[in-house]
Design an enzyme around this catalytic site. Structure first.
Site, PDB file in Angstrom:
ATOM      1  N   ASP A   1     -10.826   2.155  -3.347  1.00  0.00           N
ATOM      2  CA  ASP A   1     -11.369   1.864  -2.022  1.00  0.00           C
ATOM      3  C   ASP A   1     -12.892   1.887  -2.034  1.00  0.00           C
ATOM      4  OD1 ASP A   1      -9.028   1.375  -0.729  1.00  0.00           O
ATOM      5  OD2 ASP A   1      -8.828   3.348   0.185  1.00  0.00           O
TER       6      ASP A   1
ATOM      7  N   ASP B   1       0.829  -1.200   0.000  1.00  0.00           N
ATOM      8  CA  ASP B   1       0.000   0.000   0.000  1.00  0.00           C
ATOM      9  C   ASP B   1       0.869   1.258   0.000  1.00  0.00           C
ATOM     10  OD1 ASP B   1      -2.362   1.483   0.106  1.00  0.00           O
ATOM     11  OD2 ASP B   1      -3.228   0.228   1.671  1.00  0.00           O
TER      12      ASP B   1
END
Ligand code: GLA
Length: 729
Positions: free
Chosen positions: A551, A481
């Protein structure tokens, strides 16, 4: 031979299966662009069309070099234009000479043509074996600065794609500063095109925008240090009148994960120039004598089947010639990720329960997301402290993995290797490792700073920490990430005159770390992520076969996000999960996630009995349709951004034996009968529509469509229709 050089006409011709690209050595060895379009047998007649009627006073030329008065750099299409000698359009390159000016005039010196494709040092790039591609390398020199450009063109035998890059070598005796290095410059003869690219923000990535070219400049860029949610390093020029499946499209994708720029200038004569490469305002590279600078690679795709054809070429090319390593073609396990199910609130017992429930449903891997290391109880702390928090887990990581494995699942883990929390042991030990400029307070994003990845000792430390965990545990997957952009950009390790190199060196550092991790742990499936799709680019795809697309797991909002990503990137790379989002039922959430890597991001203990049965059949469908979706051709049939009621797409296997059609009813329609034509089938074949038992010819399905009758009274917003087609023997 896809690449030829005709010594009498001085024309280089690069042929892909259906396109041609050509340029020539004009008088005094100028590299003059001639053509990019549908495949043609002859190019030479175009070379006679150089006289565009310049007005001598305002199109200055060098009389010592240019004797042909019909020739002027002011309007000549060029392969590698520099500024200052009569070409006033956006340049491909800007070199600040030791004397302080930026004038350059690159002229052909030599060339070679060879099979295969060279790797680009320190950078991700497409790859090809001998027989799969041929490369042309042209050397051009600016004699005053001594900078030599090595222009690389690789033509792929099976794809309508050409990879381009440039390496600049300082053959002079004094240092120069590179202030602009574009990977690709493409001059076209008409402004009869629309520019297509995507824009967005966190949780709303990849909105497609289409605008006609106009005189002047149109551009988009990232200056965030990363690709960003705002724009993607990809653009298409679509011939006016062309559309999703018809007409000419030129696509350009950059294989790069840092600051980038796409610029199109339409000049005074109505001719566009497209330049794509590293964003110039945040870039300046000191090149000492003897040193070279390699630009990132750009890929050009030409299609006569509109945007859809262009996308399918990118998909095949990236699947076969960019994504590499063990997982490029290996079947990916069906995963469940803990993030939306638990956020930071988990321990080993809970994760093992997730695994046990998920295992009963056919799920094959559990990913433990953020929160397993250091004092990471929330997002305020501990990035950089990559030691397992056994107290939080309630056991060792090995014991947790054993519990997950016992439930029949593989195990994956989350990292954010480029980041450091001010509240971390790493920061307390090495505060200077965070990117910062002297005399300024550092900005925070999600309570974190960014590590100075330009520094080897920083990368070594993170690698050692990661290797400590990955090397001593049975870990099959890593989610990498990257949750903020860069500010106060500078490196404590660079001298003032080299701070302009920071952003590019940062990206090179990230690539170096990814290379080390993937080389050391080749069995690990790497998934990239940057707050969703903030670093969804072809550079990252080189290292990780999949990237979390957004997301946002709302299945309806995902439609435009995934359609936008699919313009350039294969569905095999698009991370997509079924979550607990209430916008639609589990069937629709599954159908949408199936246009991606497919997985789950929910608490499996909370599923209703009906949902559990749905997950089981989705797991079966995942295996049944895996090849078809990963290897098949994607057709975007109806775009939800353009149609208020539907989003439709279809996968067709390369041998046209199987197809999968999906319709999402975004908004309940007024009309009962909908005509929608399938695409890409064999008109001669008969197909069984598995869900209904009907048998239809490919010709009928592509002319009258699958006969979708949507009863408005029995249909809800967010419903879906899925149909499988199998060719009959
Ligand atoms: C980012 C990612 C999420 C999740 C969180 C964890 O936002 O996009 O999927 O991993 O970080 O902090």
């Amino acid at each position: 031979m896809p690449i030829t050089f005709d010594a009498s006409s001085h024309i280089f011709k690069l042929d892909t299966p259906s396109s041609s690209y050509a340029f020539m050595l004009f008088s005094e060895n100028y590299l003059v662009h001639l053509y990019y379009g549908p495949k043609v047998p002859d190019i030479a007649p175009l070379a006679a069309l150089m006289d565009r009627g310049s007005y001598d006073s305002f199109s200055p030329r060098n009389p010592a070099l240019i004797t042909d008065r019909s020739f002027s750099l002011d309007f000549t299409p060029q392969e590698f234009p520099g500024p200052g000698c009569g070409d006033y359009r956006i340049p491909a390159v800007e070199v600040r000479s030791p004397a302080g000016d930026t004038v350059t005039d690159f002229r052909y010196v030599s060339h070679k043509i060879y099979p295969g494709k060279p790797a680009l040092e320190g950078l991700p790039a497409t790859f090809a074996q001998e027989g799969e591609a041929e490369t042309l390398e042209v050397e051009a020199l600016d004699p005053v600065t001594g900078v030599k450009a090595h222009l690389l063109y690789t033509v792929f035998a099976q794809h309508d794609a050409i990879a381009r890059s440039v390496r600049l070598e300082n053959t002079g005796v004094r240092p120069v500063d590179l202030e602009r290095v574009m990977s690709l410059c493409l001059d076209l003869p008409t402004m009869d095109y629309d520019l297509i690219h995507v824009y967005g923000r966190w949780a709303k990535e990849n909105t497609t925008t289409r605008t006609p070219l106009r005189h002047g400049c149109q551009s988009f860029a990232s200056r965030r240090g990363m690709t960003s949610h705002s724009y993607n390093p990809f653009a298409a020029l679509l011939r006016q009148g062309a559309g999703e499946e018809q007409g000419e499209a030129i696509g350009v994708g950059l294989i790069y994960s840092g600051n980038f720029s796409f610029e199109v200038e339409v000049d005074h004569l109505g001719c566009p120039r497209l330049a794509a490469g590293i964003e110039p305002s945040t870039f300046c590279w000191r090149l000492e004598p003897g040193e070279s600078f390699q630009s990132p690679e750009a890929v050009m795709v030409f299609s006569q089947q509109g945007l859809g054809g262009m996308s399918r070429t990118f998909h095949r090319l990236y699947n076969q010639h960019l994504i590499h390593g063990e997982w490029a073609h290996k079947k990916r396990p069906l995963l469940i990720n803990s993030w939306e199910a638990a956020y930071f609130d988990f321990d080993a017992a809970k994760l093992v329960e997730f695994a046990q429930e998920a295992g009963k449903l056919g799920i094959e891997m559990l990913v433990m997301d953020d929160g397993w290391f250091g004092e990471r109880c929330d997002d305020h702390r501990a990035l950089g402290d990559w030691q397992v928090n056994e107290e939080k887990l309630g056991c060792s990581l090995s014991e947790l993995i054993a519990g997950v494995n016992q439930a029949g699942l593989k195990f994956g883990i989350w990292y954010e290797p480029e980041m450091i929390s001010p509240d971390s042991d790493l920061y307390r030990a090495h505060p200077d490792w965070a990117i910062a400029t002297s005399g300024r307070v550092n900005s925070q994003g999600r309570y974190q700073y960014v590590l100075d990845m330009t520094r080897k000792e920083v990368r070594d430390n993170i690698f050692e920490q990661m290797a400590g965990v990955l090397g001593s545990h049975k870990i099959d997957y890593v989610k990498w990430d990257c949750n903020r952009n860069i500010t106060e950009a500078a490196s404590a390790a660079l001298p003032p005159e080299r701070q302009g190199e920071f952003f590019h060196r940062y990206v090179l550092g990230v690539y170096d770390l990814m290379e080390r991790v993937t080389k050391a742990f080749p069995h690990i499936l790497l998934e990239n992520c940057s707050g969703g799709g903030g670093r969804f680019d072809a550079g990252m795809l080189y290292y990780s076969p999949q990237i979390w697309t957004s997301d946002n797991t709302d299945p309806i909002e995902r439609l435009s996000i995934q359609f936008g990503a699919s313009l350039c990137y294969p569905v095999s790379s698009m991370g997509a999960h079924v979550s607990a989002n209430p916008r639609a039922g589990i069937a629709t959430k599954g159908a949408v996630a199936m246009m991606g890597t497919f997985g789950y991001e929910l608490d499996p203990r909370k599923l209703t009995e009906e949902e559990r049965e749905a997950v089981k059949s989705q797991a079966a469908a995942y295996h049944k349709d895996y090849e078809l979706i990963r290897e098949g051709d994607l057709y975007r049939l109806t775009d939800s951004a353009e149609n208020r009621n539907f989003c439709d797409w279809e996968f067709v296997s390369p041998d046209k034996e199987r197809a999968l059609f999906t319709r999402i009813i975004v908004r309940r329609p007024d009309l009962v009968f909908q005509t929608l034509r399938l695409r890409g089938l064999d008109p001669e074949k008969l197909y069984l529509e598995e869900e209904t038992g009907r048998i239809c010819s490919g010709a009928l399905l592509m002319s009258a469509g699958p006969g979708l009758c949507v009863n408005p009274w029995a249909t809800k917003d967010g419903d879906c229709i899925v149909r499988h087609y199998t060719a009959q023997p």
